[in-house]
Design a protein around this motif. Structure first.
Motif, mmCIF file in Angstrom:
data_model
loop_
_atom_site.group_PDB
_atom_site.id
_atom_site.type_symbol
_atom_site.label_atom_id
_atom_site.label_comp_id
_atom_site.label_asym_id
_atom_site.label_seq_id
_atom_site.Cartn_x
_atom_site.Cartn_y
_atom_site.Cartn_z
ATOM 1 N N ARG A 1 78.705 52.263 57.852
ATOM 2 C CA ARG A 1 78.957 53.427 57.006
ATOM 3 C C ARG A 1 80.341 53.343 56.372
ATOM 4 O O ARG A 1 80.518 53.620 55.173
ATOM 5 C CB ARG A 1 78.831 54.709 57.831
ATOM 6 C CG ARG A 1 78.894 55.985 57.002
ATOM 7 C CD ARG A 1 78.935 57.230 57.878
ATOM 8 N NE ARG A 1 77.815 57.313 58.788
ATOM 9 C CZ ARG A 1 77.886 57.148 60.110
ATOM 10 N NH1 ARG A 1 79.068 56.870 60.682
ATOM 11 N NH2 ARG A 1 76.824 57.242 60.879
ATOM 12 N N THR A 2 81.326 52.949 57.157
ATOM 13 C CA THR A 2 82.690 52.818 56.651
ATOM 14 C C THR A 2 82.763 51.766 55.543
ATOM 15 O O THR A 2 83.448 51.967 54.530
ATOM 16 C CB THR A 2 83.639 52.431 57.799
ATOM 17 O OG1 THR A 2 83.641 53.491 58.776
ATOM 18 C CG2 THR A 2 85.058 52.231 57.292
ATOM 19 N N ARG A 3 82.062 50.682 55.711
ATOM 20 C CA ARG A 3 82.092 49.611 54.701
ATOM 21 C C ARG A 3 81.420 50.061 53.402
ATOM 22 O O ARG A 3 81.889 49.735 52.307
ATOM 23 C CB ARG A 3 81.416 48.359 55.265
ATOM 24 C CG ARG A 3 82.214 47.733 56.407
ATOM 25 C CD ARG A 3 81.435 46.665 57.150
ATOM 26 N NE ARG A 3 81.260 45.452 56.347
ATOM 27 C CZ ARG A 3 80.670 44.356 56.802
ATOM 28 N NH1 ARG A 3 80.201 44.330 58.063
ATOM 29 N NH2 ARG A 3 80.553 43.297 56.026
ATOM 30 N N VAL A 4 80.347 50.823 53.523
ATOM 31 C CA VAL A 4 79.689 51.350 52.316
ATOM 32 C C VAL A 4 80.617 52.327 51.611
ATOM 33 O O VAL A 4 80.798 52.269 50.385
ATOM 34 C CB VAL A 4 78.356 52.028 52.677
ATOM 35 C CG1 VAL A 4 77.791 52.769 51.460
ATOM 36 C CG2 VAL A 4 77.345 51.008 53.177
ATOM 37 N N GLU A 5 81.221 53.234 52.381
ATOM 38 C CA GLU A 5 82.110 54.237 51.787
ATOM 39 C C GLU A 5 83.340 53.603 51.156
ATOM 40 O O GLU A 5 83.907 54.145 50.200
ATOM 41 C CB GLU A 5 82.523 55.256 52.845
ATOM 42 C CG GLU A 5 81.359 56.135 53.317
ATOM 43 C CD GLU A 5 81.728 57.016 54.497
ATOM 44 O OE1 GLU A 5 82.826 56.794 55.084
ATOM 45 O OE2 GLU A 5 80.935 57.927 54.838
ATOM 46 N N ALA A 6 83.756 52.460 51.685
ATOM 47 C CA ALA A 6 84.917 51.758 51.121
ATOM 48 C C ALA A 6 84.564 50.956 49.874
ATOM 49 O O ALA A 6 85.453 50.417 49.216
ATOM 50 C CB ALA A 6 85.520 50.830 52.177
ATOM 51 N N GLY A 7 83.273 50.886 49.562
ATOM 52 C CA GLY A 7 82.857 50.192 48.340
ATOM 53 C C GLY A 7 82.573 48.713 48.513
ATOM 54 O O GLY A 7 82.400 47.998 47.516
ATOM 55 N N GLU A 8 82.505 48.237 49.752
ATOM 56 C CA GLU A 8 82.193 46.823 49.962
ATOM 57 C C GLU A 8 80.814 46.490 49.404
ATOM 58 O O GLU A 8 80.589 45.396 48.873
ATOM 59 C CB GLU A 8 82.261 46.489 51.450
ATOM 60 C CG GLU A 8 81.983 45.027 51.759
ATOM 61 C CD GLU A 8 82.220 44.677 53.215
ATOM 62 O OE1 GLU A 8 81.672 43.646 53.664
ATOM 63 O OE2 GLU A 8 82.949 45.426 53.917
#
Length: 254
Positions: A15-22
Motif C-alpha cells: 500500500r505504501t509503495r502504491v501511495e508513493a507512486g512506485e
C-alpha cells in the motif's frame, strides 16, 4: 502487543509503495511469487496481502492477466436527514437512491438478549431487561457501506409482528415505519457522532484496515412521550464516506 499478521505487514508495504507512486494507476504489480520472495513469505501470504488491497479498492485482479493498480475509490457523501428519518421506509435505502446507488443490507437478530448496562441507560430500562439485538451490514451497490448494532426493548415489541425487525410484514421498512405499525409514534432521533478506529471485526466486515478511521454514530429514537424505543451504534468507514447532516428550515407562516 500481539504481532501483526504477516499478510497485513506485506499489504501495508505494498500500500505504501502504491501511495508513493512506485506503481501508477493501471500498472501491473509483480507476480505473487516475486512478491513472496521479496518479503520472505509464502505465496499464500502474498496472495492474501494482495486480496486485502483488492478489497480496499487499491488493486484489482484481472482474470488470466494479473493484479493491477486501480483508480482510487470515490469518497461519497452520506446524508443523514430528518425528513428521511420520518418518512416511510429505510432511510439508508432512501439516501443511497439519491446517490444513484442500490442500498441493501444483511442482518441477523437475537431475541431475549439481556441489555448490557450502557444500552439499558440509553433505553431507560434496567440492566438485564430483555431486548432484541440486530446486527446489520449495509451495502451500497453490493459493497460494504456501514455497520449497525440495533437494540429494541421487548417490553415494546414482544407479541407483535415486528418483534424481529427483518421478519414479518414490515421487514425492511425501517424503525419509524415499523414502530408506527404497532401504534408507537417516533417523534425525534438523537445522533452523537464520534471518531474511532476500526477494530479487527469491523475492518473485516467493511473491507478496510485495522485502525482505519471510522465514524461511530450513537443513535436513539424517542416516541412522542420522550421514551427511548430503539438505540443503535452505527459504524461508517471514513475512507469511503463523509457524513453530512441536512435540516429543513421552517418558513415564515408555515
Amino acid at each position: 502487543m500481539p504481532r501483526e499478521a504477516p499478510y497485513l505487514r506485506v499489504a501495508a508495504a505494498l500500500r505504501t509503495r502504491v501511495e508513493a507512486g512506485e506503481w501508477a494507476v493501471g500498472d501491473k504489480l509483480p507476480s505473487r511469487a516475486r512478491i513472496a520472495e521479496e518479503y520472505g513469505v509464502g505465496q499464500s501470504v502474498a496472495q492474501r496481502a494482495m486480496e486485502r488491497l483488492i478489497i480496499e479498492g487499491i488493486l484489482e485482479g484481472r482474470a488470466g492477466s494479473g493484479t493491477y493498480v486501480r483508480r482510487p475509490r470515490e469518497r461519497l457523501r452520506m446524508v443523514r436527514c430528518r425528513d428521511r428519518e420520518h418518512g416511510a421506509g429505510s432511510s439508508f435505502r432512501a439516501d443511497m437512491r439519491k446517490r444513484g446507488r442500490a442500498g441493501t443490507w444483511e442482518s441477523r437478530s437475537a431475541a431475549r438478549t439481556p441489555a448490557p448496562i450502557h444500552i439499558a441507560q440509553r433505553l431507560a430500562i434496567e440492566p438485564g431487561d430483555l431486548c432484541v439485538v440486530t446486527h446489520y451490514e449495509f451495502l451500497a451497490d453490493g459493497l460494504p457501506a456501514q455497520l449497525s448494532e440495533s437494540w429494541e426493548p421487548m417490553a415494546i415489541t414482544d407479541g407483535t409482528p415486528i418483534v424481529l425487525p427483518e421478519m414479518g410484514p414490515h421487514a425492511g421498512a425501517g424503525v419509524v415505519e415499523r414502530m408506527r405499525s404497532i401504534g408507537v409514534a417516533i417523534k425525534t432521533a438523537v445522533e452523537v457522532p464520534r471518531p474511532a478506529r476500526a477494530s479487527q471485526e469491523q475492518a473485516n466486515l467493511l473491507g478496510i484496515s485495522v485502525g482505519d478511521l471510522v465514524t461511530q454514530v450513537e443513535r436513539t429514537y424517542y416516541d412522542i412521550e420522550g421514551r427511548p424505543v430503539e438505540t443503535a451504534d452505527i459504524v461508517i468507514p471514513d475512507v469511503r464516506w463523509e457524513i453530512a447532516y441536512e435540516f429543513a428550515v421552517d418558513q415564515p407562516g408555515t
